[in-house]
Design an enzyme around this catalytic site. Structure first.
Site, mmCIF file in Angstrom:
data_model
loop_
_atom_site.group_PDB
_atom_site.id
_atom_site.type_symbol
_atom_site.label_atom_id
_atom_site.label_comp_id
_atom_site.label_asym_id
_atom_site.label_seq_id
_atom_site.Cartn_x
_atom_site.Cartn_y
_atom_site.Cartn_z
ATOM 1 N N ILE A 88 -20.918 3.393 -11.642
ATOM 2 C CA ILE A 88 -21.686 3.580 -12.871
ATOM 3 C C ILE A 88 -22.661 2.431 -13.118
ATOM 4 O O ILE A 88 -23.517 2.526 -13.995
ATOM 5 C CB ILE A 88 -20.766 3.735 -14.098
ATOM 6 C CG1 ILE A 88 -19.845 2.516 -14.279
ATOM 7 C CG2 ILE A 88 -19.947 5.008 -13.988
ATOM 8 C CD1 ILE A 88 -19.028 2.557 -15.571
ATOM 9 N N LEU A 96 -21.322 -3.095 -9.408
ATOM 10 C CA LEU A 96 -20.853 -3.981 -10.474
ATOM 11 C C LEU A 96 -19.741 -3.348 -11.301
ATOM 12 O O LEU A 96 -18.894 -4.055 -11.834
ATOM 13 C CB LEU A 96 -22.012 -4.375 -11.395
ATOM 14 C CG LEU A 96 -23.146 -5.179 -10.770
ATOM 15 C CD1 LEU A 96 -24.190 -5.511 -11.828
ATOM 16 C CD2 LEU A 96 -22.611 -6.455 -10.126
ATOM 17 N N SER A 97 -19.762 -2.035 -11.434
ATOM 18 C CA SER A 97 -18.720 -1.371 -12.209
ATOM 19 C C SER A 97 -18.606 0.072 -11.756
ATOM 20 O O SER A 97 -19.586 0.681 -11.320
ATOM 21 C CB SER A 97 -19.045 -1.423 -13.706
ATOM 22 O OG SER A 97 -17.983 -0.880 -14.468
ATOM 23 N N SER A 98 -17.401 0.611 -11.873
ATOM 24 C CA SER A 98 -17.181 1.997 -11.484
ATOM 25 C C SER A 98 -16.110 2.616 -12.364
ATOM 26 O O SER A 98 -15.349 1.918 -13.033
ATOM 27 C CB SER A 98 -16.756 2.089 -10.010
ATOM 28 O OG SER A 98 -15.490 1.475 -9.826
#
Length: 327
Positions: A88, A96-98
């Protein structure tokens, strides 16, 4: 989206969510705490990933709820309910983010052993989906606190949570420091990999609290004895998460496996031992332990955190195989 498309989307989402729950159920992830089956059936994951990046050959493909192509929107919606992690947040191609793989989330939540009335801290808000599952399970949004270092992520997570009808406390801050103003906690769950166990977490836990966190390509479940000590074993599953930001450099590096047998080089269990003992054992030394002890499964390993530092161990925290975790 007009009414006809919205109705079709609702039908697709309900069907895809039910299929996902059946898939997670079949994996055994709900076995330790079947109450999570209802939470996954009730919380709509697609509300938390209005846009995401699906892995494709050569990189990522962006999928979005606002794509003008109806076929592309349906691809986004069905993809939101696949049992796979969804990226995401990317920066220059770096993840960096999921939103984590749902079956892995279910296994972690079941391993957390949440009970009614527990105060829970989540480290790594991400999309907000995990916080929504916790809020649904506990039936009280105020029992859930979630923290993330990225203000854009926490702002979007609040929007997603609001759309789903949940309002846990979302904090923008350094997860390695915990959230002292919301302590004490009965449970802490981290959705980012730790280089070591932050002592601030122990100080913010009630005695007997439980912490589930990714560590060295595994998941460790710790019981907090008091503000200065926690100990526990690893769960059976591998786990690969984005490192916890604000906790120092990740200690995982690629070891040189030249000269080791192919059975070791290709073994996830051997690589777990390498990650657990990085900076302490050379690959050849780790291989000798691995073979001598019958190629141990993850559940035989554990972690102790106390005033002397963090120590990984095999079978017994006071046994012959104890390795300090570099700080």
């Amino acid at each position: 989206m007009d009414g006809q498309h919205r109705d079709h989307g609702d039908v697709v989402a309900a069907s895809a969510r039910a299929a996902l729950v059946r898939e997670i159920d079949a994996s055994g992830a709900f076995d330790a705490d079947p109450v999570w089956r209802e939470a996954f059936a009730a919380v709509p994951r697609h509300l938390f990933v209005p846009a995401y990046y699906a892995g494709v050959v050569g990189g990522y493909e962006r999928r979005s709820a606002d794509d003008p192509d109806p076929a592309a929107r349906e691809r986004w919606l069905r993809g939101a309910y696949e049992d796979t992690p969804l990226a995401i947040r990317l920066s220059d191609g770096e993840l960096l983010s999921s939103s984590s793989q749902p079956s892995l989330m279910a296994l972690m939540l079941a391993g957390l052993d949440v009970r009614d009335g527990h105060d829970v801290l989540e480290i790594g808000t991400g999309s907000g989906y995990n916080a929504a599952l916790l809020a649904h399970r506990l039936g009280d949004d105020d029992l859930v606190t979630t923290v993330d270092l990225d203000p854009e992520l926490t702002a979007s997570a609040r929007r997603h949570l609001d759309a789903a009808g949940h309002h846990p406390v979302v904090v923008t801050g350094n997860g390695a420091r915990g959230v002292p103003e919301r302590a004490p906690f009965d449970r802490i769950i981290a959705t980012c990999a730790l280089p070591s166990l932050p002592r601030a977490w122990l100080a913010q836990c009630r005695p007997g609290a439980r912490i589930v966190a990714p560590f060295a390509t595994g998941l460790v479940a710790l019981t907090v004895r008091d503000a200065g000590r926690a100990e526990g074993r690893f769960l059976h599953t591998p786990a690969y998460f984005v490192p916890l930001r604000g906790a120092g450099r990740s200690r995982q590096e690629q070891p040189d496996l030249d000269g080791l047998p192919a059975a070791a080089r290709g073994s996830d269990l051997f690589r777990f031992l390498l990650a657990l003992t990085a900076g302490v054992l050379e690959p050849r030394e780790a291989y000798e332990v691995w073979e001598r002890e019958g190629r141990p499964r993850r559940e035989r390993y554990g972690l102790t955190a106390d005033g002397e530092g963090d120590r990984a161990w095999l079978d017994d925290p006071r046994g012959p195989y104890v390795w300090p975790v570099p700080s």
